[in-house]
Write a protein that holds these residues in place. Structure first.
Motif, PDB file in Angstrom:
ATOM      1  N   GLU A 243      29.568 -65.445 -83.807  1.00  0.00           N
ATOM      2  CA  GLU A 243      28.303 -65.545 -83.111  1.00  0.00           C
ATOM      3  C   GLU A 243      28.425 -65.086 -81.662  1.00  0.00           C
ATOM      4  N   PRO A 244      27.332 -64.577 -81.089  1.00  0.00           N
ATOM      5  CA  PRO A 244      27.393 -64.070 -79.710  1.00  0.00           C
ATOM      6  C   PRO A 244      27.707 -65.152 -78.685  1.00  0.00           C
ATOM      7  N   GLU A 245      27.315 -66.396 -78.962  1.00  0.00           N
ATOM      8  CA  GLU A 245      27.644 -67.474 -78.017  1.00  0.00           C
ATOM      9  C   GLU A 245      29.147 -67.655 -77.883  1.00  0.00           C
ATOM     10  N   PHE A 246      29.836 -67.595 -79.014  1.00  0.00           N
ATOM     11  CA  PHE A 246      31.291 -67.724 -78.968  1.00  0.00           C
ATOM     12  C   PHE A 246      31.932 -66.535 -78.259  1.00  0.00           C
TER      13      PHE A 246
ATOM     14  N   GLY B  55      24.523 -72.223 -75.253  1.00  0.00           N
ATOM     15  CA  GLY B  55      24.240 -72.703 -76.600  1.00  0.00           C
ATOM     16  C   GLY B  55      25.408 -72.715 -77.556  1.00  0.00           C
ATOM     17  N   TYR B  56      26.647 -72.599 -77.065  1.00  0.00           N
ATOM     18  CA  TYR B  56      27.794 -72.698 -77.970  1.00  0.00           C
ATOM     19  C   TYR B  56      28.060 -74.168 -78.267  1.00  0.00           C
ATOM     20  N   PRO B  57      28.227 -74.549 -79.538  1.00  0.00           N
ATOM     21  CA  PRO B  57      28.372 -75.969 -79.889  1.00  0.00           C
ATOM     22  C   PRO B  57      29.772 -76.506 -79.634  1.00  0.00           C
ATOM     23  N   ASP B  58      30.110 -76.724 -78.375  1.00  0.00           N
ATOM     24  CA  ASP B  58      31.407 -77.303 -78.040  1.00  0.00           C
ATOM     25  C   ASP B  58      31.286 -78.824 -77.986  1.00  0.00           C
ATOM     26  N   LEU B  59      32.311 -79.474 -77.478  1.00  0.00           N
ATOM     27  CA  LEU B  59      32.337 -80.932 -77.456  1.00  0.00           C
ATOM     28  C   LEU B  59      31.209 -81.501 -76.601  1.00  0.00           C
ATOM     29  N   VAL B  60      30.992 -80.933 -75.424  1.00  0.00           N
ATOM     30  CA  VAL B  60      29.954 -81.444 -74.532  1.00  0.00           C
ATOM     31  C   VAL B  60      28.566 -81.204 -75.116  1.00  0.00           C
ATOM     32  N   SER B  61      28.353 -80.013 -75.664  1.00  0.00           N
ATOM     33  CA  SER B  61      27.027 -79.689 -76.209  1.00  0.00           C
ATOM     34  C   SER B  61      26.681 -80.550 -77.417  1.00  0.00           C
ATOM     35  N   VAL B  62      27.625 -80.713 -78.328  1.00  0.00           N
ATOM     36  CA  VAL B  62      27.350 -81.448 -79.566  1.00  0.00           C
ATOM     37  C   VAL B  62      27.365 -82.945 -79.347  1.00  0.00           C
TER      38      VAL B  62
ATOM     39  N   VAL C 250      24.948 -77.939 -87.136  1.00  0.00           N
ATOM     40  CA  VAL C 250      25.664 -77.252 -86.062  1.00  0.00           C
ATOM     41  C   VAL C 250      25.834 -75.801 -86.486  1.00  0.00           C
ATOM     42  N   SER C 251      25.538 -74.899 -85.581  1.00  0.00           N
ATOM     43  CA  SER C 251      25.530 -73.468 -85.925  1.00  0.00           C
ATOM     44  C   SER C 251      26.908 -72.942 -86.293  1.00  0.00           C
ATOM     45  N   GLN C 252      27.967 -73.474 -85.701  1.00  0.00           N
ATOM     46  CA  GLN C 252      29.319 -72.993 -85.985  1.00  0.00           C
ATOM     47  C   GLN C 252      30.236 -74.178 -86.188  1.00  0.00           C
ATOM     48  N   SER C 253      30.971 -74.165 -87.279  1.00  0.00           N
ATOM     49  CA  SER C 253      31.863 -75.275 -87.593  1.00  0.00           C
ATOM     50  C   SER C 253      33.090 -74.745 -88.313  1.00  0.00           C
ATOM     51  N   LEU C 254      34.263 -75.181 -87.858  1.00  0.00           N
ATOM     52  CA  LEU C 254      35.521 -74.800 -88.507  1.00  0.00           C
ATOM     53  C   LEU C 254      35.892 -75.754 -89.627  1.00  0.00           C
ATOM     54  N   ILE C 255      35.234 -76.886 -89.703  1.00  0.00           N
ATOM     55  CA  ILE C 255      35.504 -77.880 -90.735  1.00  0.00           C
ATOM     56  C   ILE C 255      34.220 -78.124 -91.510  1.00  0.00           C
ATOM     57  N   PRO C 256      34.322 -78.657 -92.733  1.00  0.00           N
ATOM     58  CA  PRO C 256      33.106 -78.935 -93.505  1.00  0.00           C
ATOM     59  C   PRO C 256      32.193 -79.916 -92.770  1.00  0.00           C
TER      60      PRO C 256
END
Length: 398
Positions: free
Chosen positions: A263-266, A345-352, A72-78
């Motif tokens: 990231e630009p998506e965010f 392309g932002y990795p939110d709940l629906v996308s991921v 996943v391109s962006q993650s707040l957790i490990p």
């Protein structure tokens, strides 16, 4: 009266009397409705199970423990490709909560400012606010997200030609690169001191506002209470001998290295959600301010209050009772609208989870149920918090 009603209910009745009794008919019709709903739900579950079995698709939530196998391109957790599908769910959830929380804060501040500007005696400010509202709220949100992502952020130069910003920040087509503070020692003590100082300042401010004798209401006391937020962490920093360093982003071979990269998506999703929701919040604020009787403004002017003081101390507190219920709806809409992040392309709940995880596992029913349950829980928690805030506002109004 309740005892009399119970006695009438327990009295023996003939079939004709029972047929014309409103209470009996209400119970019968409601019971029939419940039975029909249960039969329909059972039929849906049985048909779904039969179709899944016919297609050799296993049901259940065991897939959550299997290895995800994607990054996943962006993650707040490990998180890594070796993490489980449950970890991917948490990544999408935290990303959704992040953009929703920041979007709510930005949209609220921007919406209140524009709503107040709509009623400003300054002709230019009022017309600019009106133009913003009419333009933004009448353009579809999905189109606005694409404009921010493709036409604005993707139009910036590459990292080698990045735009230099103050404090060592840089902006290019790959995102916003900011300096980042790092704590070499004593970071935990510093964080606890900040939280403790905020809690103490909030408690002292609450005492000052609830004191009827006026001994705690002096503005200097409240200012001193919130000064603890800066003094206490500084003392903790000295006591713990914490070493704080700043990591500045530096241009590497292909991209900036070090610091904090957004990231630009965010950025596109956050800007689009905030500006779009702010247009609706501004109209809610304007309606709330106009809902306060004109006599309140005249009374404030008679007391010698300036327009700013009257707005802050008299008009806005009363308008919050009108503003809060529709404001809650906008917060819920912003959270649910964040699901449009899949378009950029932002990795939110629906996308991921409803995207990548669903495609890999084929557990459509389980994935959709979990996604719906998560959004429902977020919405209910937001509504509960806002309802409690609304109850306090209504109590203060009385």
């Amino acid at each position: 009266m309740n005892n009399d009603r119970a006695k009438r209910w327990l009295e023996p009745k003939t079939w004709a009397e029972a047929a014309y009794d409103p209470q009996v008919r209400a119970v019968v019709f409601q019971s029939l409705l419940v039975i029909v709903l249960l039969i329909a739900a059972t039929e849906i579950v049985l048909n779904t199970a039969a179709n899944l079995k016919k297609q050799n698709i296993t049901s259940g939530f065991e897939f959550l423990s299997r290895t995800a196998g994607f990054d996943v391109s962006q993650s707040l957790i490990p998180y890594s490709s070796k993490s489980s599908y449950a970890g991917a769910l948490l990544v999408g959830l935290t990303n959704t909560l992040l953009v929703a929380a920041l979007g709510i804060v930005i949209a609220t501040v921007l919406g209140f400012a524009i709503g107040i500007a709509r009623l400003s005696p300054n002709w230019l400010a009022s017309k600019l606010a009106l133009s913003y509202v009419e333009l933004v709220r009448n353009v579809p949100l999905l189109l606005q997200l694409l404009v921010w992502y493709v036409a604005v952020l993707r139009a910036f130069p590459p990292p080698a030609e990045a735009l230099g910003l103050p404090l060592g920040a840089h902006l290019d087509k790959r995102g916003l690169h900011l300096p980042q503070l790092t704590f070499e020692h004593g970071g935990g003590a510093l964080l606890l001191s900040i939280l403790g100082a905020i809690a103490a300042a909030w408690f002292l401010t609450r005492l000052a506002r609830q004191d009827r004798d006026g001994a705690w209401k002096h503005s200097s006391f409240i200012a001193a209470a919130w000064a603890l937020v800066g003094i206490v962490p500084f003392l903790a920093l000295l006591y713990a001998a914490a070493y704080v360093s700043v990591a500045y982003p530096t241009l590497g071979r292909f991209n900036f290295e070090g610091g904090l990269s957004i990231e630009p998506e965010f950025l596109a999703l956050l800007i689009g959600l905030s500006t779009y929701t702010a247009a609706f919040i501004s109209e809610i604020v304007r309606a709330g301010l106009l809902g306060v009787p004109r006599g309140q403004r005249e009374a404030a002017a008679a007391l010698g209050l300036t327009r700013r003081q009257a707005l802050r101390l008299v008009i806005l507190p009363q308008a919050m009772r009108i503003i809060t219920p529709p404001l809650t709806n906008q917060y819920l809409n912003l959270t649910k609208n964040s699901s449009l992040a899949v378009a950029i392309g932002y990795p939110d709940l629906v996308s991921v989870f409803s995207g990548t995880v669903l495609n890999q596992t084929g557990q459509a029913v389980e994935v959709i149920l979990i996604t719906m349950a998560v959004y429902l829980a977020i919405s209910l928690a937001t509504a509960l918090f806002m309802n409690r805030f609304n109850a306090r506002t209504a109590w203060a109004e009385r």
